[in-house]
Design a protein around this motif. Sequence first.
Motif, mmCIF file in Angstrom:
data_model
loop_
_atom_site.group_PDB
_atom_site.id
_atom_site.type_symbol
_atom_site.label_atom_id
_atom_site.label_comp_id
_atom_site.label_asym_id
_atom_site.label_seq_id
_atom_site.Cartn_x
_atom_site.Cartn_y
_atom_site.Cartn_z
ATOM 1 N N VAL A 143 -7.133 6.262 24.857
ATOM 2 C CA VAL A 143 -8.037 5.052 24.953
ATOM 3 C C VAL A 143 -7.281 4.165 25.941
ATOM 4 C CG1 VAL A 143 -8.686 5.245 22.429
ATOM 5 C CG2 VAL A 143 -6.389 4.280 23.082
ATOM 6 N N HIS A 144 -6.302 4.669 26.643
ATOM 7 C CA HIS A 144 -5.563 3.956 27.678
ATOM 8 C C HIS A 144 -5.265 4.433 28.819
ATOM 9 C CE1 HIS A 144 -5.377 -0.119 26.273
ATOM 10 N NE2 HIS A 144 -4.871 0.033 25.007
ATOM 11 N N PHE A 145 -5.257 3.887 29.974
ATOM 12 C CA PHE A 145 -4.615 4.589 31.090
ATOM 13 C C PHE A 145 -2.989 3.973 31.242
ATOM 14 C CE2 PHE A 145 -9.214 4.424 32.876
ATOM 15 C CZ PHE A 145 -9.149 5.817 33.184
ATOM 16 N N PRO A 146 -2.365 4.528 32.024
ATOM 17 C CA PRO A 146 -0.984 4.062 32.073
ATOM 18 C C PRO A 146 -0.597 2.816 32.511
ATOM 19 C CG PRO A 146 -0.848 6.241 32.853
ATOM 20 C CD PRO A 146 -2.257 6.001 32.439
ATOM 21 N N LEU A 147 -1.649 2.310 33.534
ATOM 22 C CA LEU A 147 -1.667 1.071 34.223
ATOM 23 C C LEU A 147 -1.956 -0.035 33.017
ATOM 24 C CD1 LEU A 147 -1.540 -0.379 36.887
ATOM 25 C CD2 LEU A 147 -4.164 -0.208 37.086
ATOM 26 N N ASP A 148 -2.753 0.261 32.265
ATOM 27 C CA ASP A 148 -3.145 -0.490 31.248
ATOM 28 C C ASP A 148 -1.678 -1.116 30.452
ATOM 29 O OD1 ASP A 148 -5.641 -0.229 31.957
ATOM 30 O OD2 ASP A 148 -5.794 1.091 30.193
ATOM 31 N N ILE A 149 -0.884 0.163 30.289
ATOM 32 C CA ILE A 149 0.439 -0.196 29.530
ATOM 33 C C ILE A 149 1.539 -0.859 30.230
ATOM 34 C CG2 ILE A 149 2.066 1.000 27.997
ATOM 35 C CD1 ILE A 149 -0.586 1.595 27.018
ATOM 36 N N ALA A 150 1.515 -0.440 31.686
ATOM 37 C CA ALA A 150 2.402 -1.400 32.387
ATOM 38 C C ALA A 150 2.074 -2.901 32.764
ATOM 39 C CB ALA A 150 2.181 -0.771 34.059
ATOM 40 N N ALA A 151 0.546 -3.112 32.603
ATOM 41 C CA ALA A 151 -0.071 -4.600 32.869
ATOM 42 C C ALA A 151 0.324 -5.243 31.510
ATOM 43 C CB ALA A 151 -1.478 -4.354 33.118
ATOM 44 N N GLY A 152 0.368 -4.533 30.456
ATOM 45 C CA GLY A 152 0.935 -5.212 28.990
ATOM 46 C C GLY A 152 2.164 -5.605 28.873
ATOM 47 N N LEU A 153 3.104 -4.681 29.573
ATOM 48 C CA LEU A 153 4.631 -4.960 29.770
ATOM 49 C C LEU A 153 4.664 -6.268 30.739
ATOM 50 C CD1 LEU A 153 7.350 -4.311 29.532
ATOM 51 C CD2 LEU A 153 7.406 -2.441 31.345
ATOM 52 N N LEU A 154 3.881 -6.039 31.668
ATOM 53 C CA LEU A 154 4.243 -7.177 32.750
ATOM 54 C C LEU A 154 3.578 -8.449 31.874
ATOM 55 C CD1 LEU A 154 3.036 -5.733 36.151
ATOM 56 C CD2 LEU A 154 5.371 -6.558 35.249
ATOM 57 N N LEU A 155 2.813 -8.925 31.417
ATOM 58 C CA LEU A 155 2.425 -9.888 30.553
ATOM 59 C C LEU A 155 3.420 -10.111 29.767
ATOM 60 C CD1 LEU A 155 0.273 -12.093 30.101
ATOM 61 C CD2 LEU A 155 -0.931 -10.428 28.686
ATOM 62 N N ALA A 156 3.800 -9.303 28.823
ATOM 63 C CA ALA A 156 4.937 -9.398 27.946
ATOM 64 C C ALA A 156 6.297 -10.079 28.424
ATOM 65 C CB ALA A 156 5.248 -8.171 27.094
ATOM 66 N N VAL A 157 6.438 -9.571 29.583
ATOM 67 C CA VAL A 157 7.445 -9.971 30.244
ATOM 68 C C VAL A 157 7.363 -11.523 30.730
ATOM 69 C CG1 VAL A 157 9.079 -9.811 32.526
ATOM 70 C CG2 VAL A 157 8.471 -7.823 31.152
ATOM 71 N N ALA A 158 6.340 -11.808 31.221
ATOM 72 C CA ALA A 158 5.999 -13.197 31.409
ATOM 73 C C ALA A 158 6.098 -14.238 30.276
ATOM 74 C CB ALA A 158 4.399 -13.154 32.138
ATOM 75 N N ILE A 159 5.326 -13.816 29.091
ATOM 76 C CA ILE A 159 5.605 -14.576 27.945
ATOM 77 C C ILE A 159 7.013 -14.637 27.416
ATOM 78 C CG2 ILE A 159 4.701 -14.819 25.652
ATOM 79 C CD1 ILE A 159 2.290 -13.336 26.478
ATOM 80 N N ALA A 160 7.750 -13.627 27.670
ATOM 81 C CA ALA A 160 9.059 -13.817 27.048
ATOM 82 C C ALA A 160 9.844 -14.527 28.136
ATOM 83 C CB ALA A 160 9.786 -12.458 27.020
ATOM 84 N N GLY A 161 9.626 -14.419 29.381
ATOM 85 C CA GLY A 161 10.255 -15.350 30.358
ATOM 86 C C GLY A 161 9.896 -16.943 29.935
ATOM 87 N N LEU A 162 8.583 -16.928 29.712
ATOM 88 C CA LEU A 162 8.535 -18.630 29.348
ATOM 89 C C LEU A 162 9.351 -18.943 27.985
ATOM 90 C CD1 LEU A 162 6.640 -20.820 29.666
ATOM 91 C CD2 LEU A 162 5.081 -20.099 28.211
ATOM 92 N N LEU A 163 9.422 -18.058 26.974
ATOM 93 C CA LEU A 163 10.308 -18.288 25.985
ATOM 94 C C LEU A 163 11.619 -18.766 26.189
ATOM 95 C CD1 LEU A 163 10.875 -18.502 23.030
ATOM 96 C CD2 LEU A 163 11.028 -15.979 22.744
#
Length: 199
Positions: A143-163
Amino acid sequence: MNALNLTLFQWLMAGSQPTPWVLSVASAFALWGSWLCAGVLVVALWRHRADRAYLCIVAALAGFASMASHAIALSLNAPRPFMLGLAPSYIEHAGRGSLPSTHATVMFMVALAFLLRPSLRRLSVPLLLLAAITGWARVYVGVHFPLDIAAGLLLAVAIAGLLAAVQWLAHRFISFPASHAGRARDNEKTAAASFWRHP
């Protein structure tokens, strides 16, 4: 990037004849990994009373991360592997956009938020491991490509960085005056004690 993405997917996916027990494990994590993450958050809310305000913020950010990920995926509308005929889907899933993975975004964001809090840090490692296994599982079941997971991780890092930035600003501009006032009170008490000791 696309060639690497496809190569990694072909290496990680289940294929047409997956090992039954591996498929069972992967399907379980793909379907329930995010609920395990939510369960850890709920247990932390119950057991870590001093961190409840912070954990409520983390829960709110998890909702924001989910909405942001869905909005980006909807706008990009990247097809999933089973939609392209590259692999069968071993779990039921809608055919909406897959980039970034919402599961990866939310789970990695929660794990990173725990990592930022010293009193919750010991829970961050199992949460990071759970997020990584769930990401692998969702690639494995098609249901996902590895790039989808990597993009999710990057978005998570951005939001955690904001926190983290908000925490730093709060500590810098809110805690400092409070600690300064506390030192002033301590100085007053010391002066008063000195006064009474030395008439």
